[in-house]
Design an enzyme around this catalytic site. Structure first.
Site, PDB file in Angstrom:
ATOM      1  N   ALA A 149     -46.904 -10.431  27.655  1.00  0.00           N
ATOM      2  CA  ALA A 149     -45.596  -9.869  27.293  1.00  0.00           C
ATOM      3  C   ALA A 149     -45.769  -8.729  26.304  1.00  0.00           C
ATOM      4  CB  ALA A 149     -44.710 -10.954  26.708  1.00  0.00           C
ATOM      5  N   ASN A 150     -44.665  -8.172  25.831  1.00  0.00           N
ATOM      6  CA  ASN A 150     -44.701  -7.165  24.757  1.00  0.00           C
ATOM      7  C   ASN A 150     -43.495  -7.370  23.848  1.00  0.00           C
ATOM      8  OD1 ASN A 150     -42.414  -5.347  25.619  1.00  0.00           O
ATOM      9  ND2 ASN A 150     -43.698  -5.251  27.460  1.00  0.00           N
ATOM     10  N   ARG A 151     -43.400  -6.570  22.797  1.00  0.00           N
ATOM     11  CA  ARG A 151     -42.426  -6.824  21.728  1.00  0.00           C
ATOM     12  C   ARG A 151     -41.043  -6.232  21.968  1.00  0.00           C
ATOM     13  NH1 ARG A 151     -44.861  -9.258  17.592  1.00  0.00           N
ATOM     14  NH2 ARG A 151     -47.088  -8.893  17.295  1.00  0.00           N
ATOM     15  N   ALA A 200     -39.547  -1.834  28.769  1.00  0.00           N
ATOM     16  CA  ALA A 200     -40.971  -1.745  28.446  1.00  0.00           C
ATOM     17  C   ALA A 200     -41.706  -2.580  29.496  1.00  0.00           C
ATOM     18  CB  ALA A 200     -41.230  -2.275  27.047  1.00  0.00           C
TER      19      ALA A 200
END
Ligand code: C5P
Length: 217
Positions: free
Chosen positions: A29-31, A95
């Site tokens: 995942a990412n932020r 994103a």
């Protein structure tokens, strides 16, 4: 209320991160919080647009008047975007994970050696839209940059075939934060906005989108 300057327009927005499963309980995942994209979807709907918001996994309420499609992975997001066309404009704020891995069908167990993840590149949704026969008339991408923000975003605009890139200075703590410093990169100019709450970035952007769709009828 007045009908709004985007009445009769269909606008597609992507927002949030994507999750790429590793096994049934783990993922890459990412932020991204999804907040900027959700604010943009809400601002476009407030201007009267029919908005389809394709959202990665986030814990945010759907903005008023917005049709939301929830997805998990980049591939699911790409499919949902393709199904949503045609659209007058698209704002790709998500994103999207650059890579995925083949998910193991069962939970990977510890104690049998350290697993190696083999990564495969995900489809680039912005490039896909730019080259689509149903390309939206106004195609807007985002670019999160930590350095040489305008230079990198200008190169990205050309490479991806977007009309505008909203360059996002993420050298501070933007992801998940409440404010954003952005530059609007177009073919003919660059407009730099002061640091603003994400809600105001959204309303200003919706205004610019309405101006542009009106100009080009
Ligand atoms: O190359 P980069 O990921 O920085 O580009 C960011 C822009 O491209 C954003 O608008 C993002 O939503 C879009 N993008 C996409 N599909 C990908 C990767 C990025 O639509 N696989």
């Amino acid at each position: 209320p007045a009908p709004g300057r985007l009445a009769g327009r269909h606008v597609l927005v992507t927002a949030g991160p994507t999750h790429e499963p590793i096994d049934p309980v783990r993922y890459i995942a990412n932020r991204s919080s999804g907040r900027q994209g959700f604010a943009i979807a809400g601002a476009l709907a407030a201007e009267g647009a029919a908005v389809t918001l394709i959202a990665g996994p986030v814990t945010l309420d759907t903005p008023a008047g917005v049709e939301r499609v929830d997805v998990e992975t980049a591939q699911e997001m790409a499919n949902a975007v393709a199904k949503t066309l045609p659209a007058d404009a698209a704002v790709l704020v998500a994103a999207v994970a650059d890579w995925r891995t083949d998910a193991a069908p069962q939970k990977i167990k510890k104690g049998t050696g350290t697993p190696t993840l083999r990564l495969t590149e995900n489809p680039d949704i912005l490039t896909m839209l730019a080259t689509s026969p149903h390309r939206p008339r106004l195609l807007i991408g985002f670019a999160a940059e930590t350095d040489h923000v305008i230079e990198h975003a200008t190169a990205k605009r050309a490479k991806k075939g977007a009309d505008w890139i909203v360059a996002n200075d993420v050298s501070g703590d933007v992801m998940g934060g409440d404010a954003n410093t952005v530059h609007i990169i177009r073919a003919q100019d660059v407009e730099s906005w002061e640091k603003l709450p994400k809600s105001q970035v959204a309303t200003r952007l919706a205004t610019r989108i309405a101006d542009t769709l009106q100009e080009t009828a």
